[in-house]
Design a protein around this motif. Structure first.
Motif, PDB file in Angstrom:
ATOM      1  N   CYS A 154       0.835  -1.218   0.000  1.00  0.00           N
ATOM      2  CA  CYS A 154       0.000   0.000   0.000  1.00  0.00           C
ATOM      3  C   CYS A 154       0.861   1.256   0.000  1.00  0.00           C
ATOM      4  CB  CYS A 154      -0.981  -0.011   1.169  1.00  0.00           C
ATOM      5  SG  CYS A 154      -0.256  -0.300   2.785  1.00  0.00           S
ATOM      6  N   CYS A 158       0.780   4.303  -2.779  1.00  0.00           N
ATOM      7  CA  CYS A 158       0.180   5.558  -2.294  1.00  0.00           C
ATOM      8  C   CYS A 158       0.931   6.774  -2.842  1.00  0.00           C
ATOM      9  CB  CYS A 158       0.204   5.582  -0.768  1.00  0.00           C
ATOM     10  SG  CYS A 158      -0.278   7.173  -0.084  1.00  0.00           S
ATOM     11  N   PRO A 170      -0.880   4.221   4.820  1.00  0.00           N
ATOM     12  CA  PRO A 170      -2.078   3.379   4.921  1.00  0.00           C
ATOM     13  C   PRO A 170      -2.005   2.250   5.958  1.00  0.00           C
ATOM     14  CG  PRO A 170      -1.303   3.513   2.629  1.00  0.00           C
ATOM     15  CD  PRO A 170      -0.313   4.246   3.460  1.00  0.00           C
ATOM     16  N   CYS A 204      -3.907  12.389   3.775  1.00  0.00           N
ATOM     17  CA  CYS A 204      -4.508  11.462   2.794  1.00  0.00           C
ATOM     18  C   CYS A 204      -5.508  12.216   1.937  1.00  0.00           C
ATOM     19  CB  CYS A 204      -5.210  10.323   3.518  1.00  0.00           C
ATOM     20  SG  CYS A 204      -6.366   9.402   2.476  1.00  0.00           S
ATOM     21  N   CYS A 210      -4.439   2.299  -1.983  1.00  0.00           N
ATOM     22  CA  CYS A 210      -4.045   1.347  -0.936  1.00  0.00           C
ATOM     23  C   CYS A 210      -5.031   0.192  -0.871  1.00  0.00           C
ATOM     24  CB  CYS A 210      -3.955   2.051   0.420  1.00  0.00           C
ATOM     25  SG  CYS A 210      -5.363   3.092   0.821  1.00  0.00           S
ATOM     26  N   THR A 211      -6.324   0.535  -0.915  1.00  0.00           N
ATOM     27  CA  THR A 211      -7.357  -0.485  -0.821  1.00  0.00           C
ATOM     28  C   THR A 211      -7.364  -1.349  -2.075  1.00  0.00           C
ATOM     29  OG1 THR A 211      -8.667   0.893   0.622  1.00  0.00           O
ATOM     30  CG2 THR A 211      -9.853  -0.772  -0.630  1.00  0.00           C
ATOM     31  N   CYS A 214      -4.251  -3.889  -2.002  1.00  0.00           N
ATOM     32  CA  CYS A 214      -3.976  -4.754  -0.850  1.00  0.00           C
ATOM     33  C   CYS A 214      -4.227  -6.226  -1.178  1.00  0.00           C
ATOM     34  CB  CYS A 214      -4.827  -4.362   0.352  1.00  0.00           C
ATOM     35  SG  CYS A 214      -4.527  -5.478   1.736  1.00  0.00           S
ATOM     36  N   PRO A 220      -7.570   0.039   3.910  1.00  0.00           N
ATOM     37  CA  PRO A 220      -6.955   1.132   4.672  1.00  0.00           C
ATOM     38  C   PRO A 220      -7.631   2.472   4.403  1.00  0.00           C
ATOM     39  CG  PRO A 220      -5.277  -0.133   3.502  1.00  0.00           C
ATOM     40  CD  PRO A 220      -6.600  -0.578   2.978  1.00  0.00           C
ATOM     41  N   ALA A 221      -8.113   2.687   3.166  1.00  0.00           N
ATOM     42  CA  ALA A 221      -8.758   3.968   2.854  1.00  0.00           C
ATOM     43  C   ALA A 221      -9.952   4.185   3.773  1.00  0.00           C
ATOM     44  CB  ALA A 221      -9.188   4.004   1.386  1.00  0.00           C
ATOM     45  N   ILE A 224      -8.799   5.189   7.237  1.00  0.00           N
ATOM     46  CA  ILE A 224      -8.359   6.582   7.296  1.00  0.00           C
ATOM     47  C   ILE A 224      -9.574   7.514   7.327  1.00  0.00           C
ATOM     48  CG2 ILE A 224      -7.038   8.379   6.110  1.00  0.00           C
ATOM     49  CD1 ILE A 224      -5.305   6.149   4.907  1.00  0.00           C
TER      50      ILE A 224
END
Ligand code: FES
Lengths: 245, 118
Positions: A154, A158, A170, A204, A210-211, A214, A220-221, A224
């Motif tokens: 990620c 990013c 992330p 961010c 990131c999502t 993965c 992770p989005a 966040i």
């Protein structure tokens, strides 16, 4: 016998200051993954090639590299998805390279430690009082975020981290969220200082790469964004209700 | 409640997300009614007649509604545009870019307030 051409970015600071690429044509089988190709090169063609791996089954998170420009776990990326085309393997983007495909992960390791990825209790309950119970619903609040294998894919996807390495990033935020959402944990205050800081969640821009990348389907989005909503609410409440709990 | 967040980021992000919500849910309605509906004859042009609108604007609730509808999406734009400029490589100008973007939103907010409330 079918063959496939693998091009690898190589770098050895002891012999040259610049990275260079090297191509290998090796036997191809349908069930080979990119990591098999790298291991074949290392074992049969060129023993100086350096790369990291361990489990070979998508669990340890050490084999992340760029495959034709995309960050991937090389043990879970089949050559057949590229064959008969060529495959280019580069070290994970956005990290300093130590040698060939091996990156320096100390920035991520430091960040991981900072968010205290373990269960924090203000007071441990004595052993004889038994375990901390948790319902399936409570488990579901954080379960997906606990699937992270720290592969750093990620981070290399990013763009915000690519621009500015001070961004917490992330995986570290997803793991902070994982412990914050755990009903047994009482460490939100300590983590809020880190994730709520300027270098934490606020940088961010919700690109969402990131999502997408993965390999363990962590989101992770979402971690966040949820942290942003929660800390923003709290921030405004603390102004309107300064004497609150 | 103890203040756990010690930057001003939640203010800008809060305005950004509130503005985004309005921009996503309410602005399209206004665009369709005033921009498309009248042109296609679905809505009578009388709806926007000057006298009618000035009379409507006497209502403080409508004033507040329009104020938020104008101001918050401006902050949404400011925050988004600020990050677009960062991504385009203006990281060294972090502070001036932030001042410029949020400054424009503040000026717009001030103008909206002057026109609506005074
Ligand atoms: S080798 Fe362990 S995840 Fe690929």
């Amino acid at each position: 016998m079918s063959t496939i051409k693998i091009t690898v970015t190589r770098y050895n600071p002891e012999t040259s200051s610049e990275p260079f690429t090297q191509s290998y044509t090796i036997p191809y089988k349908e069930d080979m993954v990119v990591l098999d190709a790298l291991n074949y090169i290392k074992n049969h063609v060129d023993g100086t090639l350096t790369h990291r791996w361990s489990c070979r089954m998508g669990v340890c998170g050490s084999c992340g590299m760029m495959v034709n420009g995309d960050a991937k776990l090389t043990c879970a990326t089949f050559l057949r998805d590229y064959y008969p085309g060529e495959v280019q393997v580069d070290p994970l983007a956005h990290f300093p390279v130590i040698r060939d495909l091996v990156i320096d992960m100390s920035d991520f390791m430091d960040k991981l430690l900072e968010i205290k990825p373990w269960i924090i209790r203000s007071e441990e309950k004595p052993l004889e009082e038994g375990e901390y119970l948790q319902s399936p619903d409570e488990l579901n609040l954080y379960k997906q975020f606990s699937m992270c294998i720290n592969c750093m894919i990620c981070y290399s996807a990013c763009p915000v981290y690519g621009h500015d390495q001070s961004f917490l990033g992330p995986a570290a935020i997803a793991l902070a969220h994982r412990y914050n959402m755990d009903s047994r944990d009482e460490g939100q205050d300590q983590r809020a200082e880190i994730i709520g800081s300027h270098e934490g969640i606020w940088e961010c821009t919700f690109v969402g790469e990131c999502t997408r990348v993965c390999p363990e389907h962590v989101d992770p989005a979402a971690a966040i964004q949820r942290s942003k909503v929660q800390l923003t609410k709290e921030y405004f409440l603390s102004w309107m209700w300064p004497w609150g709990n | 409640m103890a203040v756990r967040v010690k930057t001003t980021d939640p203010i800008w992000w809060g305005l950004f997300s509130a503005g985004g919500t309005l921009a996503a849910f309410l602005l399209p309605v206004h665009v369709i009614v005033t921009g498309v509906g009248i042109a296609f004859g679905w809505v009578s042009p009388q709806v926007l007649a000057y006298q009618r609108i000035t009379a409507l604007l006497e209502n403080p609730l409508l004033q507040i509604y329009l104020f938020l509808l104008i101001s918050l999406p401006l902050f949404h734009w400011a925050h988004r545009f600020r990050f677009v400029l960062m991504d385009l490589g203006l990281r060294s100008l972090k502070t001036p870019v932030a001042v410029l973007c949020y400054g424009v939103a503040m000026v717009g907010t001030l103008l909206a307030a002057l026109l609506l409330f005074f």
